[in-house]
Structures are given as C-alpha cells and as structure tokens.
Write a protein that holds these residues in place. Structure first.
Motif, PDB file in Angstrom:
ATOM      1  N   PRO A  48       0.825  -1.207   0.000  1.00  0.00           N
ATOM      2  CA  PRO A  48       0.000   0.000   0.000  1.00  0.00           C
ATOM      3  C   PRO A  48       0.858   1.255   0.000  1.00  0.00           C
ATOM      4  O   PRO A  48       1.964   1.277   0.557  1.00  0.00           O
ATOM      5  CB  PRO A  48      -0.810  -0.126   1.294  1.00  0.00           C
ATOM      6  CG  PRO A  48       0.045  -0.961   2.186  1.00  0.00           C
ATOM      7  CD  PRO A  48       0.744  -1.943   1.287  1.00  0.00           C
ATOM      8  N   LEU A  49       0.347   2.287  -0.645  1.00  0.00           N
ATOM      9  CA  LEU A  49       1.067   3.564  -0.709  1.00  0.00           C
ATOM     10  C   LEU A  49       0.533   4.570   0.300  1.00  0.00           C
ATOM     11  O   LEU A  49       1.246   5.518   0.661  1.00  0.00           O
ATOM     12  CB  LEU A  49       0.970   4.148  -2.120  1.00  0.00           C
ATOM     13  CG  LEU A  49       1.605   3.296  -3.235  1.00  0.00           C
ATOM     14  CD1 LEU A  49       1.288   3.890  -4.601  1.00  0.00           C
ATOM     15  CD2 LEU A  49       3.112   3.201  -3.038  1.00  0.00           C
ATOM     16  N   PHE A  50      -0.697   4.394   0.748  1.00  0.00           N
ATOM     17  CA  PHE A  50      -1.316   5.334   1.680  1.00  0.00           C
ATOM     18  C   PHE A  50      -1.945   4.574   2.847  1.00  0.00           C
ATOM     19  O   PHE A  50      -2.377   3.422   2.698  1.00  0.00           O
ATOM     20  CB  PHE A  50      -2.390   6.171   0.970  1.00  0.00           C
ATOM     21  CG  PHE A  50      -1.837   7.093  -0.083  1.00  0.00           C
ATOM     22  CD1 PHE A  50      -1.365   8.359   0.252  1.00  0.00           C
ATOM     23  CD2 PHE A  50      -1.771   6.686  -1.412  1.00  0.00           C
ATOM     24  CE1 PHE A  50      -0.840   9.193  -0.713  1.00  0.00           C
ATOM     25  CE2 PHE A  50      -1.256   7.522  -2.377  1.00  0.00           C
ATOM     26  CZ  PHE A  50      -0.782   8.778  -2.037  1.00  0.00           C
ATOM     27  N   LEU A  51      -1.985   5.214   3.995  1.00  0.00           N
ATOM     28  CA  LEU A  51      -2.654   4.653   5.159  1.00  0.00           C
ATOM     29  C   LEU A  51      -4.161   4.704   4.937  1.00  0.00           C
ATOM     30  O   LEU A  51      -4.693   5.721   4.483  1.00  0.00           O
ATOM     31  CB  LEU A  51      -2.284   5.443   6.415  1.00  0.00           C
ATOM     32  CG  LEU A  51      -0.791   5.461   6.781  1.00  0.00           C
ATOM     33  CD1 LEU A  51      -0.558   6.377   7.968  1.00  0.00           C
ATOM     34  CD2 LEU A  51      -0.282   4.043   7.071  1.00  0.00           C
ATOM     35  N   LYS A  52      -4.828   3.638   5.256  1.00  0.00           N
ATOM     36  CA  LYS A  52      -6.270   3.577   5.028  1.00  0.00           C
ATOM     37  C   LYS A  52      -7.023   4.497   5.998  1.00  0.00           C
ATOM     38  O   LYS A  52      -6.670   4.605   7.174  1.00  0.00           O
ATOM     39  CB  LYS A  52      -6.772   2.151   5.189  1.00  0.00           C
ATOM     40  CG  LYS A  52      -6.320   1.208   4.076  1.00  0.00           C
ATOM     41  CD  LYS A  52      -6.948  -0.177   4.244  1.00  0.00           C
ATOM     42  CE  LYS A  52      -6.526  -1.099   3.110  1.00  0.00           C
ATOM     43  NZ  LYS A  52      -7.143  -2.440   3.240  1.00  0.00           N
ATOM     44  N   GLY A  53      -8.081   5.120   5.480  1.00  0.00           N
ATOM     45  CA  GLY A  53      -8.982   5.896   6.305  1.00  0.00           C
ATOM     46  C   GLY A  53      -8.454   7.233   6.763  1.00  0.00           C
ATOM     47  O   GLY A  53      -9.071   7.867   7.632  1.00  0.00           O
ATOM     48  N   ARG A  54      -7.348   7.699   6.232  1.00  0.00           N
ATOM     49  CA  ARG A  54      -6.794   9.000   6.640  1.00  0.00           C
ATOM     50  C   ARG A  54      -7.131  10.066   5.591  1.00  0.00           C
ATOM     51  O   ARG A  54      -6.969   9.865   4.403  1.00  0.00           O
ATOM     52  CB  ARG A  54      -5.269   8.918   6.798  1.00  0.00           C
ATOM     53  CG  ARG A  54      -4.816   7.891   7.818  1.00  0.00           C
ATOM     54  CD  ARG A  54      -5.182   8.324   9.235  1.00  0.00           C
ATOM     55  NE  ARG A  54      -4.707   7.346  10.217  1.00  0.00           N
ATOM     56  CZ  ARG A  54      -3.503   7.379  10.776  1.00  0.00           C
ATOM     57  NH1 ARG A  54      -2.648   8.314  10.425  1.00  0.00           N
ATOM     58  NH2 ARG A  54      -3.164   6.470  11.663  1.00  0.00           N
ATOM     59  N   ARG A  55      -7.635  11.210   6.096  1.00  0.00           N
ATOM     60  CA  ARG A  55      -7.906  12.360   5.232  1.00  0.00           C
ATOM     61  C   ARG A  55      -7.346  13.615   5.907  1.00  0.00           C
ATOM     62  O   ARG A  55      -7.686  13.862   7.070  1.00  0.00           O
ATOM     63  CB  ARG A  55      -9.422  12.522   4.987  1.00  0.00           C
ATOM     64  CG  ARG A  55     -10.043  11.421   4.139  1.00  0.00           C
ATOM     65  CD  ARG A  55      -9.532  11.503   2.689  1.00  0.00           C
ATOM     66  NE  ARG A  55     -10.175  10.516   1.841  1.00  0.00           N
ATOM     67  CZ  ARG A  55      -9.751   9.275   1.687  1.00  0.00           C
ATOM     68  NH1 ARG A  55      -8.693   8.846   2.357  1.00  0.00           N
ATOM     69  NH2 ARG A  55     -10.385   8.442   0.873  1.00  0.00           N
ATOM     70  N   PRO A  56      -6.524  14.393   5.282  1.00  0.00           N
ATOM     71  CA  PRO A  56      -6.023  14.150   3.929  1.00  0.00           C
ATOM     72  C   PRO A  56      -5.168  12.894   3.865  1.00  0.00           C
ATOM     73  O   PRO A  56      -4.748  12.375   4.885  1.00  0.00           O
ATOM     74  CB  PRO A  56      -5.194  15.405   3.630  1.00  0.00           C
ATOM     75  CG  PRO A  56      -4.772  15.912   4.956  1.00  0.00           C
ATOM     76  CD  PRO A  56      -5.906  15.601   5.896  1.00  0.00           C
ATOM     77  N   LEU A  57      -4.926  12.463   2.643  1.00  0.00           N
ATOM     78  CA  LEU A  57      -4.189  11.222   2.448  1.00  0.00           C
ATOM     79  C   LEU A  57      -2.808  11.305   3.095  1.00  0.00           C
ATOM     80  O   LEU A  57      -2.112  12.316   2.977  1.00  0.00           O
ATOM     81  CB  LEU A  57      -4.039  10.926   0.955  1.00  0.00           C
ATOM     82  CG  LEU A  57      -5.339  10.609   0.185  1.00  0.00           C
ATOM     83  CD1 LEU A  57      -5.033  10.408  -1.293  1.00  0.00           C
ATOM     84  CD2 LEU A  57      -6.004   9.362   0.759  1.00  0.00           C
ATOM     85  N   GLN A  58      -2.446  10.237   3.764  1.00  0.00           N
ATOM     86  CA  GLN A  58      -1.126  10.165   4.386  1.00  0.00           C
ATOM     87  C   GLN A  58      -0.390   8.954   3.829  1.00  0.00           C
ATOM     88  O   GLN A  58      -0.925   7.835   3.860  1.00  0.00           O
ATOM     89  CB  GLN A  58      -1.252  10.046   5.903  1.00  0.00           C
ATOM     90  CG  GLN A  58      -1.830  11.282   6.561  1.00  0.00           C
ATOM     91  CD  GLN A  58      -1.846  11.170   8.073  1.00  0.00           C
ATOM     92  OE1 GLN A  58      -1.055  10.439   8.658  1.00  0.00           O
ATOM     93  NE2 GLN A  58      -2.756  11.888   8.707  1.00  0.00           N
TER      94      GLN A  58
END
Length: 316
Positions: A48-58
């Motif tokens: 995965p490139l981004f942590l799930k459920g984080r906004r803004p994208l992390q």
C-alpha cells in the motif's frame, strides 16, 4: 523492478497536495487517471502507498520514499520547463559577440554590464576583431553578432547590417594640449606634433594616413602604436601626441576629463557603426535580446553624442 517515472511524479503530486483530486489538478490531469495510476503502482509493487482511512491522504513509509523520488523528478521537470521558457524569452543562454577594440572597450562593455544586470543568466563571450576577422567568425559560426564600423556590404555576402551610429572621426588629444590654446587651430598645426597610431588592422589607421596626406604631410611621426584604448589614453595624458579616434569613443571618455577632440575639421570615411549578423543564422533569442538592448542604448545616446559634437564646434 522498473517503475514508470510518470507514476512516481503523480504519486508525489498526491502526497504534496494531500488528495487525488488536488494532485491531478497540480499536474493538469484528470482525477480518474491519477487514481488508476496509483492503483496500478500499488499492484505492481504489492504494497500500500497510503494509510487507510486518513484524510487528507497520508503516505505509508514506502509511499513517502517513492514520493520523494517523484518530487525530485517533478522539480527537475519544472526546472527544465523554466529553462526552456527562459531560453525562448532570451533571459538565459550564451551570446557570442565580437567587435572592434576601441568601440567595445569605450561603449559596448558598459552596455553588456547593464544588460546582465537585467538578465544575469545570460553569459556574454566577447572577442575582438576588425571587419574581415569578424565576417570570417560569423561565417564560421564562431560568433552570433558583430559590432563594428563598415561602409558597404558586398552583394550576396549573406550578412545583415543594422546601423546604430553614423561614423565620425576626430583628432583626439589631452585636455591640456598646446593646440587647444590656439583660437583657431589649423590642419597644418597638427603636423608639428607626433602621433599615436591606431591598432594594426584598424580602419582608423587608413583614415589617419589619408587625413595626414590631405594636410600635406610627406611622412607620419608615429611615436606609439599597438596599444589598447586605455593604454593609448594613459599615454596621451602624459604626452602632446595626437591620434585619430571615432567621436563616439571620445564622447564615452568625456567624464574622465583627460581626452578631448580638437576643433579641427578633418575628412572622414562613410563608415557607420552597426550590428552585423548572418542572414541565415539560426535564431538565438538571447542574442536577439542583446541586440535590441544595444540598439536601444545607442538610440538613447545619439542626441547626447550630437550635443557633444556641436559643443566641440568643428567644421562639417
């Protein structure tokens, strides 16, 4: 594993802005296209490139590392675009200019400095020469532009000439020269003094000999020759020698209050100072920009030079 550089750039844009929509807007792409790219990239690397459920994208640690590489590419791409735009606008690049020594030293060197104060990313490579040498350098693509006095171009020369200043020679001397004490110095008086010869190859040397011949001289009393403009000026400040110079050069030296022109009418050739370039030369924006700067500089100087000429009061 080979990763498409464009995918890393898109990843960097999303990480930088914190959202797919924002990252797409930064790059001028559509949101669906960037989303597909990120999905393809995650599938290719299997992480995965981004942590799930984080906004803004992390980004994940791996996503951050890959985004850093993408940011480097994005910055390089932007810099390359800026380089292209700067080159096209004539704000960067190299201008190879050649010219006759006295004009280059007295007038053009200062204009080069003024140009580079406005456009510091343009480098100027300067060489010296007279018309035959400058013409050969232009034809050999060794210089982009020549600044020199000429009379007329041969038909079919393949060169273009733009006049920037009419030619006018004067007899120059130090400001305390004995001849300046005479109310009306005559041409014959000039023959009582020694002369400084212009550099070899200079058209001024031919002008000097023609002028002295018209005054009735049978020989030329040359006491110094081959010097640069500054060496000639320093020599004449300490001697009663005379020399021939373009009036514009004497004008350029006026604030030093060391050299002036004798109010004696002399014959002069029909040469004019101008910009010379090849008709078929590839367009170089920086050289075009520099040429415009030189033309504007002389347009601003013309009336001052004319006023100085009138104040010296020699005959037409």
């Amino acid at each position: 594993m080979k990763i498409d550089e464009r995918h890393l750039i898109q990843l960097a844009a999303v990480v930088k802005t914190g959202g797919v929509t924002e990252g797409a807007a930064l790059l001028g792409l559509s949101q669906p296209a960037v989303s597909r790219t990120l999905s393809m990239l995650e599938a290719r690397i299997g992480e995965p490139l981004f942590l799930k459920g984080r906004r803004p994208l992390q980004p994940t640690p791996l996503g951050r590392a890959l985004a850093d590489h993408g940011q480097t590419m994005l910055s390089a791409s932007r810099k390359a675009s800026d380089v292209v735009e700067s080159f096209r606008a004539g704000r960067s690049g190299v201008v190879r200019v050649g010219g006759t020594p006295f004009f280059m030293d007295a007038l053009i060197a200062g204009m080069i400095a003024e140009f580079q104060n406005l456009h510091p990313d343009v480098r100027i490579d300067q060489t010296y020469g007279y018309f035959p040498d400058l013409r050969a350098a232009l034809n050999a693509d060794q210089i982009d532009l020549a600044i020199c006095p000429i009379d007329i171009l041969d038909e079919g020369s393949g060169l273009e000439f733009q006049q920037i200043l009419p030619g006018r020679n004067v007899v120059a001397c130090r400001v305390t020269h004995p001849l300046l004490l005479k109310r009306r110095p005559q041409p014959a008086h000039l023959l009582d003094f020694p002369w400084v010869a212009p550099p070899p190859g200079s058209p001024l040397l031919t002008d000097l000999r023609s002028m002295l011949l018209s005054f009735g001289a049978t020989e030329v009393k040359i006491r110094y020759s081959g010097g640069s403009l500054m060496s000639v000026v320093h020599y004449m400040k300490a001697a009663d020698a005379l020399t021939i110079m373009p009036h514009s050069v004497v004008f350029a030296l006026r604030n030093e209050k060391s050299i002036t022109a004798l109010p004696v009418p002399i014959p002069h050739s029909e040469r004019a100072l101008g910009l010379l370039k090849r008709s078929d030369a590839p367009r170089t924006p920086a050289a075009d920009h520099f040429a415009r700067h030189i033309r504007t500089g002389f347009d601003n100087l013309k009336h001052l030079i004319k006023r100085h000429e009138q104040s010296v009061v020699w005959g037409a």
